[in-house]
Every structure is written in C-alpha cells, then in structure tokens.
Write an enzyme that holds these catalytic residues in place. Structure first.
Site, short mmCIF file in Angstrom:
data_model
loop_
_atom_site.label_atom_id
_atom_site.label_comp_id
_atom_site.label_asym_id
_atom_site.label_seq_id
_atom_site.Cartn_x
_atom_site.Cartn_y
_atom_site.Cartn_z
CB SER A 270 7.72 -21.59 -36.43
OG SER A 270 8.83 -22.48 -36.84
CG ASP A 271 4.23 -27.56 -34.84
OD1 ASP A 271 5.33 -28.08 -34.80
OD2 ASP A 271 3.20 -27.78 -34.16
CD1 TRP A 272 10.19 -30.06 -37.23
CD2 TRP A 272 9.78 -28.78 -35.64
NE1 TRP A 272 11.29 -29.91 -36.41
CE2 TRP A 272 11.05 -29.07 -35.36
CE3 TRP A 272 8.91 -27.74 -34.93
CZ2 TRP A 272 11.95 -28.83 -34.47
CZ3 TRP A 272 9.83 -27.49 -33.65
CH2 TRP A 272 11.24 -28.11 -33.60
#
Ligand code: BGC
Length: 801
Positions: A270-272
């Site tokens: 996942s992106d942050w």
C-alpha cells in the site's frame, strides 16, 4: 471551444461504447479470490525457498511479515531473529535514496524520458540499485509510471517518465532491470489511474479516478504490464479510488488485472496510509500494509498486525491467503539473493526518518555510515542530464557557444542552493517545500526528492568553463533585481550572450498553478532580451512549460533542461559549449498556452465545501486522448510537438521497409497460452518489423532519435498516431545506421472490451518514421493477415475451464 466539443464527443462515444453512466463507469467489478503465486517467470526456485520460510512461521510472525512497523527506514518489516531474518528496509524513491546521506541525486524520470536513451536509463537503474544496496535498503520505492501525466499541471509527473504509455513502458522496464540487477527490489508505483487532487498540500485520497476498460488497458495499465514483464518485485497501490473502489482495496485492479491478467508474482504494497481496512483489502489483493500503524503525525492504526492473527484464529481470514501474501513478499527476496551478504541498514538512517526517529520496538541491526560510491556515478548523472536536455529553438546557430568573451548569467535558477540541500524538511513551522527563491532546481520535491551531497550549479559550471579560456562572467541571480533594475549593472552592454535560467517547482502535494516558469519568469526574459539581443533561455524543473516570450527575436535559443540531478551545471555546459550534441527529445507536448491543455485536475476547492463523497470524482472522459493524442485528434497547432528536439548535427531517414513475420495470425492471442509476468505470452511475440536507415547528413558528429508511429484501422478506435518504436543513434558526420523496430502483437492490437482480449484490427496499419510525432517523412502501409475470426461462442468455449 474545439476542446469542449472534443470532450463532449469523447464522453458521448465512451458512454455509448461502454455503457458508462457518468461518474460510475460501470463501477469496479468484484474479482475474488486473490490468485496464488506460482513462481512463473523464473522465480520457481525462489518460490520454494519462500514457501519453506513461511512454513516455519507462527501466525503472529506471518502477520508481522505483512504489516509495516516503525523502524529506521521509510518502510520497515520487522526482523525475525530465530530465523536469521533481519527484516526489510524500504526507502524512497525514484531518483535517490531519499532518507540517507552520502548518496547521489540522479536525474529525475522526466530527464530520463527526455533522453529517449535505453542504455543510459538502464545504467541509471543499475547505479541507483547499487546505492540502495550499499545503504542496506532491500526495496527501492520506484520507478514511477503513475501518475502518467494525464494532467500537465500534476505535481508528481516528473517522478515518472512520459504521458505516452509506450515510452513509459520501455523506460520502466529498463529501470527495473537496472535496479534489480544490483540485487535490490523495485517497487513500481502508483497503481493505478493516480490523479492529483490536492487541498492545501494534503492529497484528498478519496477522489475516484473513473475510467473505462479500453482506456485502462491501452493507456494506464500498459506501462505496468511492462513493469510486471520486467519482473518488478512489488507494485504500490495508490491513494485514490478507481471507479469508486479504493486503490488498495480494489479487487478488479489488484486480483483481476494485476495478478490474473498480467500474471504478477510479486507483492502489492500500500502507499503510506492508503490501507482502509483489514480483511476487505487483503481479500482484494493487498499483500503488504505500509507503513503499518504509526504515531506520527497522529496515532493511526494499521487495521492489520494483531487483527490478522485474530482473523485467522477465528476463521474469518484463511491462513492460505496469509501464506500467499508472505510467499509473495519473500520470493523476490530470495530471487535477488537478499538472504546472504546484504549490507546492514546504514547507521545514520534513523536520524533522518519521519517514522523511525522516535525509536521503535524491534531490533533492527544498523551498520556503519557508508558513502554509496557516489564518485563512480557522477559521469552517468552528468551524461544523462545532458542527454535529457531538449534544444527547442536555435536561431542562426546561436548554439553551440563559440567561447564568447562577455557572458551574462541571469535568473534565480542559475545560483547554488541558498536554503539547504534537501527540500522535505519538517520544522516547527511546517513542511518546508523547497520552493524557495534563489537557488537552482535540479529535482522536484516531496517523497520523490533527494538529499544532495553536492550540486554543480549552472553559474558555477559556466564560470569554470569561461575561466578556462579567459571569458568574463557577470551575473544577477535575483529575479526582482532583473525585473526592476534591468541589466544596467552589467557592462559592456550588449554582452556577447545572456544565459537566462528559469525554474518551475513541482512536488507531491503541490500541483502547478500555471505552466509558465515561476518567479516572474516572463518579465525576467523580457527585461534581459530588451538589453541583450542574444538571449538564450534554459528551463529547469517541472515540464511542460509554456513560453509567452518564445517568439521574441532576441531570444535566440531555448533549452528545456528538465531535472538533471546533482551535476546540473556541468550537464548544461556540455550542451551550451557543444561538447555534447543535444539529443534530448520532448517526452510530452508544449502547447502555445496553458489554456490549450485539458487541465484534468479535480477542483479541490469545491470538494472542500461538499459533504457528498460521490462528488469526489475525476472522470477520464478524454479516454486515451492525452498529450499529443489529444492535440492530434483536434488537429490543433502546438508550440513544440511530442518527440521534437533539435540537434547541432543534421539527420535524414530513408529506405522504409516493412517485414510481416507471419503468413497469418489469429486475431487474438490463444487464450490457452501461458500467462507469464506481463500477460499472455503471445502478446509479446513479434509479428512485424519496420526497418529504415538514418543518416547524419551534416558536417559534425551528433545524436538523434528516429521514432516510429502507427495509425490503425478504424476498428481499433485508436488515436491518430501512437508511438511504437524509437532508437537513440549517435553518428559521425556522413555516417548512416540501420534502424529496426520490432512490433509485438500487443503493439499492433487494441483492447476489445467485449471479448476482453488484445485484438489485431483487420486491414491496413500505416507506419510512419521520422523525428517527432509531426515530422514523419517516411510512411508505408502493411497488414498482418488474420487467420480466422472467432465467434464470441468460440471465444467463450476456449475460455471455459
Ligand atoms: C508517496 C509514496 C512514497 C511514500 C513513502 C507517499 O506519500 O505517495 O510515493 O513512497 O509516501 O514516503
């Protein structure tokens, strides 16, 4: 007005063809279960090791393996000491080990793209990979092919390559091969349809990118297919929704497109803070949650971690799915040999982190503080900076310079940095964004930036060059001074040449308000040109830039120098003095004015005032028609077209020939053919080859980029022309070289939304070869003979299990 009707026509066509109903685009179909990895693409031996590793883990440890934790790096997977596993260190980003000292800051993606140079881009990948490894980073959070560049105003376009899917596809492959050859995992991001929508620097993550299936395949998925084919270890899903469903919880894009259709064997990260759930995101195909739970800037739970253990123990999550997640994470680790002799995490790393600085619960081993062999990478950065510089205008041979005696250097971009060497600094007054006045702009900001160990400023490099032959350099680097005082401080006027350096800031969280360069650039050029009839303008930073002054007769040359990285000054001196022939070509279109582009940005001010989440929509009504494909569809005049760039040398092309490799081909790939990373293997077989000859007809050696474009029969519903081949060629005066552009089945096909297959159009394809998307002196038609046209019943039967 033209644009309005084009959009109306496109929207109408799209709606009619795909049954799309305004914002919903048919929604995002459910695709379950998440496909298991089988180790295809040469990963079988590593897969076995990964399975063995997983078989030794407890459920708690498995949960820990898929959930980020605080630690020294930007992203961290905790160690498991009893298995001699020292954890995973993930670092930004696409052009440097951002969270490190003593590293190189390489040319940005936009410069790499403007070079159109496969081998330099591959070498950049190798050297970046080397630096990540030296710093103990297992995973490099790059390269970037999303955002692709749908909006020329988007703040992150420069991190990636080009709005052209084909060019981005070739360059992402080279980069991944380069990075991974150094034993570091590449994480290709941001998947998919990333579209900026920013309010006061904060990304509104819930905006939905709504796009139809044809556009998805032919434009946005295209370069990701190349990345998967190149063996990218990981793919980062993006913040925003796609057709209504979160990017990191979208079973259609993760399970369906990525893992099924493209045969992706690695892991989705996942992106942050882009994970919004536990089991739903896991079932939809997300394999790693980053950064996991954090306490900064505010306590934020991960949804995963111990919740996964609970879910497995109470039977709501199958352990087999959890095993597959860990196997996907560990297979590239073993494939790249990261289990032995991998350097420890650089000792200085924790001092620089947002997340790790306050201490962390797990026992990460830190090594010494090392220099990432920067000296060995300087020449490549200098070469790529020059190769990614595009000469747009050159009146009466103003360039190359012939050792002028009196040189003026003007503009705030010429100077050395004046506000530090790292733009992503968190201070008591907020996030310093690097968009300061005086100081050169060698790369953009945000998580894609780098920490400079040194920079060669344009002014510094020009002084050194002029001093070598006794030239005099006078300079004003304060734009206000130029605008209000003119050039009166310089003498004798007019100088032999005035070099004006302009810059355009762009960053994650900071889209561009205008495409005209920053800091009163128009007035700076006009004031300079009024006093100097040989004014040469150099643009650094984000692109494209519109140039209101470009037809001023005193502006004799223009260079789009992009984001060359740390050797910026030397790269531009190499071009200005003619040591290097300008061989950069535009990887985007430069329009006459900002308003000629579709802005394609969500109006975030309106979003702030609405409480209706369904208002947060970005409809990709233009379909495939972005950048040159849009301008070509409009038959609109542009300032400088996609693919354009001048050399000091002169080139011609001749002898176009087309060889069709097969007597007959099925209209679609055999649905029973193996799916390897990148998709159905038949998509990558060569069906035809276009050849031609390129000649240097001038009197000096130089380099150029012949390009191949295709026009398809109407059945394909394709843009007027699409790039399908290019080659960077360096030639001595009078020399010639053969060009060879192989065309794969995918290159020749369109995506059929009914059969859900790449499909060869019946009829003549026209091939064009030349030096830009609008300078195409050679052309010829050919057809790949189609064997049989299957009925939809036959297709259904072929697909049946
Ligand atoms: C960016 C990613 C980056 C991550 C970690 C996010 O805000 O979108 O590209 O890798 O932060 O810094």
């Amino acid at each position: 007005m033209f644009r309005f009707w084009l959009l109306v026509a496109c929207a109408a066509a799209t709606v009619a063809q795909f049954g799309i109903n305004h914002t919903q685009y048919g929604g995002s179909p459910a695709v379950y279960p998440s496909p298991r990895t089988v180790g295809s693409g040469g990963w079988d031996a590593a897969l076995e090791k990964a399975r063995k590793f997983v078989s030794a883990l407890t459920v708690d440890e498995k949960a820990q393996m898929v959930t980020g934790t605080s630690g020294p790096c930007v992203g961290n997977i905790a160690p498991i000491e009893r298995l001699n596993f020292s954890g995973l260190c993930l670092h930004d980003g696409p052009l440097s080990v951002r969270q490190a000292i003593y590293v190189s800051v390489f040319s940005a993606g936009v410069s790499a793209a403007a070079s159109w140079d496969r081998s330099l881009v591959r070498q950049r990948g190798v050297y970046m990979g080397t630096e990540f490894r030296d710093k103990g980073a297992h995973v490099a959070l790059g390269p970037v092919v999303g955002a692709l560049g749908r909006s020329p105003f988007a703040g992150r376009n420069w991190e990636g390559f080009s709005p052209d899917a084909y060019l981005s596809g070739v360059l992402v492959e080279e980069t991944i091969h380069g990075i991974q050859s150094a034993g570091v995992q590449a994480c290709t991001k941001h998947y998919i349809g990333k579209n900026p929508a920013v309010v006061n620097g904060i990304t509104i993550e819930a905006v939905s990118s709504n796009l139809d299936d044809k556009t998805m395949h032919e434009t946005y998925l295209w370069p990701f297919a190349n990345a998967i084919r190149a063996g990218t270890s990981s793919v980062m899903c993006s913040y925003q929704r796609i057709n209504g469903s979160y990017g990191c919880q979208n079973s259609k894009t993760l399970n369906g497109l990525l893992k099924q259709e493209l045969g992706f064997q690695g892991y989705v990260m996942s992106d942050w803070l882009a994970t919004h759930s536990g089991i739903p995101s896991i079932e939809a195909g997300l394999d790693m949650n980053m950064p996991g739970g954090i306490n900064f800037p505010a306590p934020t739970p991960s949804f995963w971690g111990e919740n996964i253990t609970v879910s497995v123990n109470n039977g709501s999550l199958s352990e087999a799915r959890l095993d597959d997640m860990v196997v996907r994470i560990m297979t590239p680790y073993f494939h790249l040999g990261q289990e032995s002799d991998f350097p420890a995490i650089d000792g200085y790393t924790p001092q620089l982190g947002f997340y790790g600085a306050l201490g962390y619960p797990h026992n990460f081993t830190l090594g010494p503080v090392v220099d990432a062999r920067r000296n060995e990478h300087t020449q490549l950065i200098r070469d790529l900076g020059a190769a990614g510089t595009v000469l747009l205008k050159n009146t009466d041979g103003a360039l190359p310079l012939k050792n002028p005696s009196n040189i003026g250097v003007l503009g705030n971009d010429a100077a050395d940095f004046t506000s530090g060497q790292y733009s992503l600094v968190l201070s008591s007054t907020g996030l310093f964004d690097g968009d300061y006045n005086i100081g050169t702009l060698a790369v953009g900001g945000g998580s894609g930036t780098g920490r400079f160990s040194h920079v060669v400023s344009p002014l510094g490099a020009i002084k050194a060059r002029a001093e070598s032959y006794g030239g005099v350099v006078q300079y004003i680097t304060d734009n206000d001074q130029i605008v209000h005082g003119g050039l009166t401080a310089l003498a004798p006027l007019p100088l032999d040449v005035c070099l004006v350096f302009l810059k355009s800031w762009a960053s994650e969280g900071d889209d561009r308000a205008t495409l005209v360069a920053d800091w009163n650039s128009t007035a700076v050029v006009e004031k300079t040109a009024a006093a100097c009839n040989n004014t040469i303008v150099v643009l650094h930073g984000a692109a494209p830039n519109t140039m209101p002054w470009r037809n001023n007769p005193n502006v004799t040359a223009i260079l789009a120098a992009h984001m060359p990285g740390q050797e910026s000054g030397d790269s531009i001196v190499d071009i200005l003095w003619g040591d290097v022939d300008p061989s950069g070509r535009l990887p985007y279109t430069i329009a006459h004015e900002d308003t000629d582009y579709a802005k394609n940005l969500v109006n975030s001010t309106e979003l702030l005032t609405t409480t209706d989440p369904d208002a947060w929509q970005a409809d990709f009504v233009e379909g495939n028609l972005i950048d040159y494909k849009e301008f070509d569809a409009l038959n609109a005049s542009v300032a400088f077209e996609f693919g354009f760039g001048l050399s000091y040398a002169v080139f011609g092309v001749s002898d176009l020939q087309i060889d069709v490799a097969v007597k007959s081909a099925e209209k679609m790939p055999d649905p029973a053919a193996p799916i390897q990373p990148g998709g159905n293997v038949e998509l990558w077989t060569t069906l035809a080859t276009v050849t031609a000859t390129v000649s240097n007809t001038g009197s000096i050696a130089g380099a150029t980029v012949p390009q191949l474009y295709l026009s398809y029969p109407e059945e394909a519903g394709a843009p007027v022309r699409s790039l399908r081949g290019f080659e960077k060629v360096t030639l001595d005066a009078g020399a010639s070289a053969s060009l060879r552009f192989p065309l794969s089945r995918r290159d020749l096909s369109y995506w059929d939304t009914v059969t859900q297959e790449w499909t060869l159009p019946t009829g003549a394809v026209r091939a064009y070869v030349g030096f830009s998307s609008r300078d195409l002196p050679l052309s010829g038609a050919f057809a790949v003979p189609i064997a049989t046209i299957p009925t939809s019943e036959e297709i259904k039967m072929a697909r049946a299990p």
